[in-house]
Design an enzyme around this catalytic site. Structure first.
Site, mmCIF file in Angstrom:
data_model
loop_
_atom_site.group_PDB
_atom_site.id
_atom_site.type_symbol
_atom_site.label_atom_id
_atom_site.label_comp_id
_atom_site.label_asym_id
_atom_site.label_seq_id
_atom_site.Cartn_x
_atom_site.Cartn_y
_atom_site.Cartn_z
ATOM 1 N N LYS A 9 0.836 -1.204 0.000
ATOM 2 C CA LYS A 9 0.000 0.000 0.000
ATOM 3 C C LYS A 9 0.878 1.263 0.000
ATOM 4 O O LYS A 9 2.103 1.184 0.203
ATOM 5 C CB LYS A 9 -0.925 -0.048 1.221
ATOM 6 C CG LYS A 9 -1.955 -1.188 1.150
ATOM 7 C CD LYS A 9 -2.889 -1.175 2.357
ATOM 8 C CE LYS A 9 -3.928 -2.278 2.276
ATOM 9 N NZ LYS A 9 -4.856 -2.247 3.454
ATOM 10 N N TYR A 49 -12.464 -2.036 -3.250
ATOM 11 C CA TYR A 49 -12.949 -2.133 -1.877
ATOM 12 C C TYR A 49 -14.479 -2.100 -1.789
ATOM 13 O O TYR A 49 -15.027 -1.752 -0.745
ATOM 14 C CB TYR A 49 -12.337 -1.012 -1.031
ATOM 15 C CG TYR A 49 -10.901 -1.296 -0.597
ATOM 16 C CD1 TYR A 49 -10.572 -2.471 0.084
ATOM 17 C CD2 TYR A 49 -9.882 -0.376 -0.840
ATOM 18 C CE1 TYR A 49 -9.267 -2.733 0.492
ATOM 19 C CE2 TYR A 49 -8.568 -0.627 -0.424
ATOM 20 C CZ TYR A 49 -8.275 -1.806 0.246
ATOM 21 O OH TYR A 49 -6.991 -2.060 0.660
ATOM 22 N N PHE A 57 -15.392 3.582 7.549
ATOM 23 C CA PHE A 57 -14.025 3.946 7.162
ATOM 24 C C PHE A 57 -13.817 3.922 5.639
ATOM 25 O O PHE A 57 -12.694 4.106 5.169
ATOM 26 C CB PHE A 57 -13.007 3.035 7.858
ATOM 27 C CG PHE A 57 -13.208 1.552 7.614
ATOM 28 C CD1 PHE A 57 -12.708 0.933 6.471
ATOM 29 C CD2 PHE A 57 -13.895 0.773 8.537
ATOM 30 C CE1 PHE A 57 -12.885 -0.421 6.241
ATOM 31 C CE2 PHE A 57 -14.091 -0.600 8.315
ATOM 32 C CZ PHE A 57 -13.577 -1.197 7.166
ATOM 33 N N ARG A 85 -1.593 -14.654 3.031
ATOM 34 C CA ARG A 85 -2.374 -13.932 4.059
ATOM 35 C C ARG A 85 -1.778 -14.207 5.448
ATOM 36 O O ARG A 85 -1.713 -13.321 6.291
ATOM 37 C CB ARG A 85 -3.847 -14.376 4.033
ATOM 38 C CG ARG A 85 -4.621 -13.912 2.813
ATOM 39 C CD ARG A 85 -5.235 -12.544 2.960
ATOM 40 N NE ARG A 85 -6.203 -12.443 4.036
ATOM 41 C CZ ARG A 85 -6.974 -11.376 4.222
ATOM 42 N NH1 ARG A 85 -6.900 -10.325 3.400
ATOM 43 N NH2 ARG A 85 -7.824 -11.330 5.221
ATOM 44 N N THR A 91 -5.536 -8.133 10.086
ATOM 45 C CA THR A 91 -5.769 -6.776 9.564
ATOM 46 C C THR A 91 -5.169 -5.673 10.441
ATOM 47 O O THR A 91 -4.572 -4.728 9.933
ATOM 48 C CB THR A 91 -7.295 -6.559 9.420
ATOM 49 O OG1 THR A 91 -7.821 -7.629 8.627
ATOM 50 C CG2 THR A 91 -7.607 -5.227 8.756
ATOM 51 N N ARG A 102 2.545 -7.302 8.662
ATOM 52 C CA ARG A 102 1.857 -6.247 9.422
ATOM 53 C C ARG A 102 2.375 -6.186 10.851
ATOM 54 O O ARG A 102 2.493 -5.103 11.432
ATOM 55 C CB ARG A 102 0.344 -6.476 9.378
ATOM 56 C CG ARG A 102 -0.264 -6.141 8.006
ATOM 57 C CD ARG A 102 -1.641 -6.735 7.853
ATOM 58 N NE ARG A 102 -2.363 -6.226 6.693
ATOM 59 C CZ ARG A 102 -3.481 -6.773 6.233
ATOM 60 N NH1 ARG A 102 -4.014 -7.832 6.840
ATOM 61 N NH2 ARG A 102 -4.087 -6.263 5.177
ATOM 62 N N ASN A 112 -1.918 -0.262 7.153
ATOM 63 C CA ASN A 112 -1.428 -1.605 7.495
ATOM 64 C C ASN A 112 -0.580 -2.243 6.395
ATOM 65 O O ASN A 112 -0.481 -3.451 6.289
ATOM 66 C CB ASN A 112 -2.588 -2.504 7.944
ATOM 67 C CG ASN A 112 -3.599 -2.744 6.850
ATOM 68 O OD1 ASN A 112 -3.465 -2.232 5.743
ATOM 69 N ND2 ASN A 112 -4.612 -3.531 7.149
ATOM 70 N N HIS A 115 -1.921 -5.394 1.160
ATOM 71 C CA HIS A 115 -3.208 -6.018 0.852
ATOM 72 C C HIS A 115 -2.960 -7.386 0.231
ATOM 73 O O HIS A 115 -2.016 -7.544 -0.550
ATOM 74 C CB HIS A 115 -4.004 -5.171 -0.153
ATOM 75 C CG HIS A 115 -5.155 -5.932 -0.756
ATOM 76 N ND1 HIS A 115 -6.372 -6.035 -0.105
ATOM 77 C CD2 HIS A 115 -5.252 -6.692 -1.881
ATOM 78 C CE1 HIS A 115 -7.176 -6.809 -0.842
ATOM 79 N NE2 HIS A 115 -6.518 -7.218 -1.919
ATOM 80 N N GLU A 126 -9.638 -9.444 -8.283
ATOM 81 C CA GLU A 126 -8.641 -8.385 -8.095
ATOM 82 C C GLU A 126 -7.556 -8.428 -9.178
ATOM 83 O O GLU A 126 -7.094 -7.387 -9.629
ATOM 84 C CB GLU A 126 -8.053 -8.481 -6.683
ATOM 85 C CG GLU A 126 -9.110 -8.130 -5.629
ATOM 86 C CD GLU A 126 -8.727 -8.476 -4.201
ATOM 87 O OE1 GLU A 126 -7.589 -8.941 -3.965
ATOM 88 O OE2 GLU A 126 -9.586 -8.279 -3.307
HETATM 89 P P1 DAT Z 1 -7.822 -7.126 5.085
HETATM 90 O O1 DAT Z 1 -7.023 -6.026 4.410
HETATM 91 O O2 DAT Z 1 -7.033 -7.783 6.194
HETATM 92 O O3 DAT Z 1 -8.404 -8.104 4.110
HETATM 93 P P2 DAT Z 1 -10.487 -6.009 5.350
HETATM 94 O O4 DAT Z 1 -10.781 -6.538 3.988
HETATM 95 O O5 DAT Z 1 -11.440 -6.326 6.450
HETATM 96 O O6 DAT Z 1 -9.025 -6.415 5.849
HETATM 97 O O7 DAT Z 1 -10.397 -4.407 5.281
HETATM 98 C C1 DAT Z 1 -9.773 -3.772 4.189
HETATM 99 C C2 DAT Z 1 -8.924 -2.643 4.710
HETATM 100 O O8 DAT Z 1 -9.749 -1.667 5.321
HETATM 101 C C3 DAT Z 1 -7.931 -3.041 5.791
HETATM 102 O O9 DAT Z 1 -6.734 -3.553 5.256
HETATM 103 C C4 DAT Z 1 -7.717 -1.745 6.514
HETATM 104 C C5 DAT Z 1 -9.065 -1.069 6.422
HETATM 105 N N1 DAT Z 1 -9.853 -1.291 7.644
HETATM 106 C C6 DAT Z 1 -10.427 -2.440 8.047
HETATM 107 N N2 DAT Z 1 -11.058 -2.298 9.210
HETATM 108 C C7 DAT Z 1 -10.901 -0.996 9.560
HETATM 109 C C8 DAT Z 1 -11.306 -0.196 10.666
HETATM 110 N N3 DAT Z 1 -12.044 -0.706 11.658
HETATM 111 N N4 DAT Z 1 -10.921 1.104 10.685
HETATM 112 C C9 DAT Z 1 -10.186 1.639 9.689
HETATM 113 N N5 DAT Z 1 -9.763 0.940 8.613
HETATM 114 C C10 DAT Z 1 -10.124 -0.343 8.554
HETATM 115 MG MG MG Z 2 -9.911 -7.875 2.665
#
Ligand code: DAT
Ligand code: MG
Length: 148
Positions: A9, A49, A57, A85, A91, A102, A112, A115, A126
């Site tokens: 990222k 996303y 968020f 992963r 996350t 991470r 973080n 991705h 994707e």
């Molecule tokens: P991951 O990236 O582990 O697959 P995800 O798909 O649930 O996680 O979320 C996508 C991204 O969104 C994640 O990398 C960071 C952001 N994110 C997730 N939960 C969040 C939160 N509670 N507050 C802020 N950003 C968040």
């Molecule tokens: Mg995800």
């Protein structure tokens, strides 16, 4: 062979972590079949996303992922989706185990570092979104007989 979509990222790119991160996947035995330093558009970010559209968020997530270039990759290997992963960690970097990407490099959930696709369906989706019609680089890797 299974493929996944991974991207460093904008925070990881700015913090000079591309090499360290790519190196972990290379050393693990995964094969790089696409790599591109890429500025993500707002449209691509919103599509990528899409599953988080209703989350509070979402706006922050889209503005973060478009805030600078990402390093987009396609990795290939046995069970690469789940294994990459695991190498990333959970996350929230504050909860991610030391030794994970991470866990070692991140400090907040909003930034973080990396991705990775979470299923076969999301990997296919994707790769389609980020790579499009560009062919993946198919080649024989000489270490494969020592990995498999
Ligand atoms: P991951 O990236 O582990 O697959 P995800 O798909 O649930 O996680 O979320 C996508 C991204 O969104 C994640 O990398 C960071 C952001 N994110 C997730 N939960 C969040 C939160 N509670 N507050 C802020 N950003 C968040
Ligand atoms: Mg995800």
């Amino acid at each position: 062979m299974e493929k996944t979509f991974v991207m460093v990222k904008p925070d990881g790119v700015q913090r000079n972590l591309i090499g360290d991160i790519l190196s972990r996947f290379e050393k693990k035995g995964f094969k790089l079949v696409h790599a591109e330093l890429k500025q993500v558009s707002k449209e691509l970010a919103e599509e990528h996303y899409g599953e988080h559209k209703e989350k509070p968020f979402f706006g922050e997530l889209v503005s973060f992922i478009t805030s600078g270039p990402v390093f987009a990759m396609v990795l290939e290997g046995e069970n690469v989706i789940a294994t990459s992963r695991k190498m990333m960690g959970v996350t929230n970097p504050q909860e991610a185990a030391p030794g994970t990407i991470r866990g070692d490099f991140g400090l907040t959930v909003g930034k973080n570092v990396i991705h990775g696709s979470d299923s076969e369906e999301s990997a296919e989706r994707e790769i389609g979104l980020f790579v499009g019609d560009k062919p993946l680089v198919e080649y024989k890797k000489d270490d494969s007989t020592w990995v498999y």
